[in-house]
Scaffold this active site. Structure first.
Site, PDB file in Angstrom:
ATOM      1  N   GLN A 170       0.836  -1.200   0.000  1.00 36.73           N
ATOM      2  CA  GLN A 170       0.000   0.000   0.000  1.00 36.73           C
ATOM      3  C   GLN A 170       0.872   1.251   0.000  1.00 36.73           C
ATOM      4  OE1 GLN A 170      -1.863   0.705   3.783  1.00 36.73           O
ATOM      5  NE2 GLN A 170      -3.551   1.889   2.927  1.00 36.73           N
ATOM      6  N   GLY A 171       0.893   1.976  -1.105  1.00 43.09           N
ATOM      7  CA  GLY A 171       1.714   3.184  -1.200  1.00 43.09           C
ATOM      8  C   GLY A 171       0.874   4.433  -1.017  1.00 43.09           C
ATOM      9  N   SER A 184       1.145   6.673   2.347  1.00 44.83           N
ATOM     10  CA  SER A 184       1.837   7.685   3.148  1.00 44.83           C
ATOM     11  C   SER A 184       3.100   8.207   2.467  1.00 44.83           C
ATOM     12  CB  SER A 184       2.225   7.099   4.501  1.00 44.83           C
ATOM     13  OG  SER A 184       1.119   6.530   5.131  1.00 44.83           O
ATOM     14  N   SER A 241       4.687  -0.968   4.150  1.00 42.30           N
ATOM     15  CA  SER A 241       4.898  -2.293   4.734  1.00 42.30           C
ATOM     16  C   SER A 241       5.073  -3.324   3.633  1.00 42.30           C
ATOM     17  CB  SER A 241       3.686  -2.716   5.571  1.00 42.30           C
ATOM     18  OG  SER A 241       3.431  -1.785   6.581  1.00 42.30           O
ATOM     19  N   GLU A 299     -12.570  -1.276   6.506  1.00 45.67           N
ATOM     20  CA  GLU A 299     -12.036  -2.297   7.405  1.00 45.67           C
ATOM     21  C   GLU A 299     -13.065  -2.631   8.473  1.00 45.67           C
ATOM     22  OE1 GLU A 299      -8.886   0.500   8.233  1.00 45.67           O
ATOM     23  OE2 GLU A 299      -7.418  -1.057   7.760  1.00 45.67           O
ATOM     24  N   ASN A 335      -4.952   6.790  16.162  1.00 41.29           N
ATOM     25  CA  ASN A 335      -6.127   6.850  17.041  1.00 41.29           C
ATOM     26  C   ASN A 335      -6.531   8.290  17.353  1.00 41.29           C
ATOM     27  OD1 ASN A 335      -5.997   4.097  16.945  1.00 41.29           O
ATOM     28  ND2 ASN A 335      -6.144   3.793  19.161  1.00 41.29           N
ATOM     29  N   GLU A 336      -5.562   9.202  17.340  1.00 46.44           N
ATOM     30  CA  GLU A 336      -5.915  10.610  17.561  1.00 46.44           C
ATOM     31  C   GLU A 336      -6.793  11.109  16.411  1.00 46.44           C
ATOM     32  OE1 GLU A 336      -2.764   9.493  17.929  1.00 46.44           O
ATOM     33  OE2 GLU A 336      -2.613   9.635  20.112  1.00 46.44           O
TER      34      GLU A 336
END
Ligand SMILES: Cc1cc2nc3c(=O)[nH]c(=O)nc-3n(C[C@H](O)[C@H](O)[C@H](O)COP(=O)(O)OP(=O)(O)OC[C@H]3O[C@@H](n4cnc5c(N)ncnc54)[C@H](O)[C@@H]3O)c2cc1C
Lengths: 378, 400
Positions: free
Chosen positions: B126-127, B129, B161, B245, B386-387
């Site tokens: 997954q590209g 970021s 990743s 998800e 999470n923020e």
């Protein structure tokens, strides 16, 4: 009551900070870590020159007669710099054992060598099956001739890979958990029958699994007899808790500083991330945890030589539990507030994080000490 | 209201359990039970076994090689896989790319990529970021300039990743730098990792492993028909992917497995002269975690029962699943590490082989438990922090 440092103490702190500021950039630290033993002998000599390797020892042994506060100041500085040398194991743990065991011959032989940086001594007490139980010793010592034969294995001996000598606990009587049957011996790391397997801990520090098979030592190697040894082992662990509490505070300080810096500089959504109130509050909570932790590190420094054993042990257990919680909160949030970069090997925060994680698993973790304290609630 | 599963659902769960028990290769089962690391070949082997049964693409419709399960069945599948434990299917292929292609892809793209993704013939990464575009993903700069039948891609991705083991990458790129809103100039491209001009550089993470990478694009030629959906509409695709998800986001099974694992190991470890499993403080911690996990389980069932199969509506409760799920995943991996005591400290996974006469290292499960703890600090960072999730809830759900 007085929380101020004396002039000498301030001088000590400033001179250690000055030395570390020159010698401990994150890049240089990588260099020391990459040395075969995982730390720098050259730097160790500079510590000796500064006098900190003999800090807690008596003047007759080449030391300065420093107490808990002095050790706290040095350990805090080491925590800030994330120093990798065997100060904790050699000066604090083994130093405490040698000081308290009161074997005059071994003291005058070894303490000056430690103070001069010529010898490092590892405290080889923990065993694989024991987890944090200090009295769980299966290693045995049996009399032979005038001396002893030691058999057994010691686990996760910090800096045991590079130490010249080992202080080994071994059972000369009693069963598995019998504290009164444990004695302390001094063993040469090169002695026949000593096998060491070196590896690194998660924080990059050196450590070893050590097996002892038929290791023969002389009568004079008995550092402390059964009965007297166990209280010393407890004091060593308490000294370790006090010292690492200060080290964790130093590490938390650096993480806090780096995080604040990052909050001010990292831009997302067209502004510094630190402008988000959610993160301002988190940083404030980190500050609260750090200062609570600092108070406990001070408590430990003042308590570590307290003669009332019950009082001392209760306070030290609180220090371990409280600093453990504080360090976990600060280090987890330091990573979190850095986002992806905080998760990487090449960024310092993750190394401080892991040092705190290792400290938490030394000398009993938060849960271990809370459960001890819970049992004592009156 | 009734908490009980139907007889069919229970029978379905038995079928899942039986299949995993009978088909998970012994060596992989053993590695997982001992808490050892799983490597790519193991993952490929297991996903192919699942795919042969038609289950690997567990959240896809039958038409495209999935089992066409209901949300409850998908949840059961994930839970059984995670608690058994068996390896999870590749999330990039199955939960991210698959649904995107099914929803937005051309027929050609579906036919070419879906069967291979399900069978893990292609490994996807997954590209999204970039160094300057993490939480603010729409700030991404990697540029794709149109030249005839191709895009010419230039720029950099980070935190990618498994890019080093990937055959393909689904990427967000900027196709219109002049767009009024930064979200409006983005496209979604499928890029063959073997294309000239791509450089992958490793990033080692705090668990000492190589999961992450930087990926550099230097005049990389990508055929226009590798674009998914319309040009400059890639943000819609990305939003769909990130919000997609729903099933399994909480990884409750994984947290349960960590608790079970900790309970087992706590019998072998000790505290205060007794097995750790009898230590009141330890038991209280387990009880507290199990309580939270139970509430999350029920929350997940509420989400699932409100959802009809294949209906795509964002339920605000999914935010609870993501936030609490990642927190519990982190708390339970922390627990597993703590059980190990001082044995949590060593990093000896790579040096377990002893020469003769050398003291043994180990146990491996302890060092792996720590590795899991360290890596999963990222569970509250990846897939959106999470923020950021809390920002979304406070604005979008709570109206603040
Ligand atoms: C292990 C791992 C695997 C990953 N895998 C992939 C992958 O395969 N592909 C991919 O594309 N990406 C991947 N990522 C990247 C991940 O999605 C980003 O790290 C994440 O989106 C956060 O971006 P950042 O790292 O730039 O942090 P930043 O966005 O810089 O955030 C730093 C901190 O600021 C906080 N913050 C930022 N903005 C706000 C705000 N407005 N309000 C409150 N807080 C805020 C964040 O929550 C965080 O705590 C991975 C990351 C990790 C750690």
């Amino acid at each position: 009551m007085d929380f101020d440092l004396t002039d000498e103490q301030r001088l000590l702190r400033d001179s250690v900070d000055r030395l570390l500021a020159d010698t401990y950039t994150f890049e240089k630290r990588k260099g020391y870590s990459a040395e075969p033993e995982g730390w720098s002998r050259a730097l160790w000599s500079r510590y000796a020159e500064l006098g900190i390797l003999g800090l807690p020892f008596a003047e007759e042994h080449g030391g300065f007669g420093g107490g808990g506060i002095e050790t706290m100041l040095v350990m805090e500085a080491f925590g800030r710099a994330l120093a990798v040398e065997p100060y904790l194991t050699s000066v604090v743990l083994s130093g405490t054992a040698l000081r308290l065991a009161g074997n005059a011959a071994l003291q005058s032989e070894l303490l000056p060598q430690i103070a001069q940086g010529k010898l490092t001594v590892a405290f080889a007490h923990g065993e694989r099956q024991a987890r944090y139980d200090l009295s769980d010793v299966l290693t045995t010592a049996k009399r032979k001739g005038g001396g002893w034969v030691i058999d057994g294995a010691k686990s996760v001996v910090t800096h045991g890979d590079s130490a010249g000598k080992l202080i080994v606990s071994a059972r000369i009587g009693g069963e598995r958990d019998d504290a009164a049957g444990i004695a302390l011996f001094l063993v040469d790391a090169q002695a026949n029958g000593v096998a060491r397997r070196a590896y690194r801990l998660r924080d990059g520090m050196g450590a070893a699994e050590i097996s002892l098979s038929g290791v023969e030592v002389g009568r004079d190697a008995l550092l402390s007899e059964a009965g007297a040894a166990y209280p010393i082992i407890e004091r060593v662990a308490e000294a370790g808790i006090a010292a690492t509490a200060a080290e964790a505070v130093g590490a938390m300080e650096t993480m806090q500083k780096m995080t604040l810096e990052y909050l001010k500089t990292r831009q997302q959504f067209g502004k510094p991330i630190g402008e988000n109130q959610a993160l301002q509050h988190r940083a404030t909570e980190m500050f609260v945890a750090l200062e609570q932790g600092r108070s406990l590190a001070m408590l430990a420094a003042m308590m570590v030589d307290e003669p009332d054993a019950a009082e001392r042990q209760r306070n030290i257990a609180m220090v371990k539990a409280g600093v453990g919680q504080a360090a976990r909160f600060v280090s987890q949030n330091a990573v979190q507030l850095h986002g992806g970069i905080g998760m990487t090997e090449e960024y310092a925060v993750g190394h401080y994080f892991r040092r705190c994680m290792v400290i938490e698993h030394s000398f009993g973790d938060t849960g271990y000490h809370l459960s001890r304290l819970a049992e004592q609630v009156a | 209201m009734d908490l009980r599963f139907s007889a069919e659902e229970l029978a379905f769960r038995e079928e899942l359990r039986g299949f995993i028990r009978d088909n998970l290769p012994d060596d992989i089962r053993e590695k997982l039970q001992l808490g050892h690391k799983i490597e790519k070949p193991d993952l490929v082997r297991w996903q192919r076994i699942l795919n042969k049964k038609g289950w690997a693409a567990f959240n896809w419709p039958k038409e495209w090689g999935g089992p066409g399960w209901t949300p409850i069945q998908r949840m059961m599948f994930l839970e059984e896989i995670q608690t058994f434990p068996a390896p999870e299917v590749n999330p990039f292929n199955v939960t991210m790319l698959g649904p995107v292609l099914i929803q937005f892809g051309s027929d050609e793209q579906k036919q070419r990529f879906l069967p291979r993704a399900a069978n893990l013939d292609d490994w996807w990464c997954q590209g999204f970021s970039e160094p300057g575009a993490g939480s603010d993903l729409a700030a991404l700069k990697t540029a794709a300039r149109r030249e005839g039948d191709h895009y010419i891609v230039n720029g950099q991705k980070i935190w990618t990743s498994t890019a080093h083991m990937a055959d393909w990458c689904f990427c967000l790129v900027r196709t219109n730098p002049q767009a009024a809103k930064k979200q409006e100039g983005i496209s979604f491209l499928l890029i063959d990792m073997k294309t000239p001009g791509i450089t992958v550089r490793p990033i080692i993470s705090i668990d000492g492993e190589h999961h992450l990478n930087e990926v550099f694009f230097d005049d990389v030629k990508v055929p226009v028909d590798m674009r998914v959906y319309e040009e400059n509409k890639g943000w819609d695709v990305a939003k769909f992917l990130l919000g997609n998800e729903r099933t399994g986001i909480a990884r409750i099974g994984k947290s349960k497995e960590r608790i079970n694992f900790s309970k087992q190991k706590a019998k072998e470890m000790r505290a205060h002269g007794k097995p750790l499993s009898q230590d009141p403080e330890f038991r209280r911690r387990i009880a507290a975690l199990e309580t939270e996990l139970k509430s999350l389980e029920i929350t997940q069932l509420r989400v699932l029962s409100a959802q009809k199969a294949n209906e795509r509506r964002q339920d605000p409760l999914t935010a609870v699943l993501k936030l609490k799920g990642t927190e519990l995943l982190q708390a339970t991996t922390e627990l597993a590490m703590d059980v190990a005591g001082p044995l949590a400290m060593p990093d000896w996974a790579d040096e377990l082989e002893a020469l003769s006469n050398e003291p043994e290292l180990g146990p491996v499960w302890a060092t792996e438990a720590t590795r899991g703890y360290l890596f999963l600090r990222a569970a509250s960072i990846y897939g959106g922090t999470n923020e950021i999730m809390k920002n979304i809830v406070s604005k979008g759900v709570l109206g603040l």
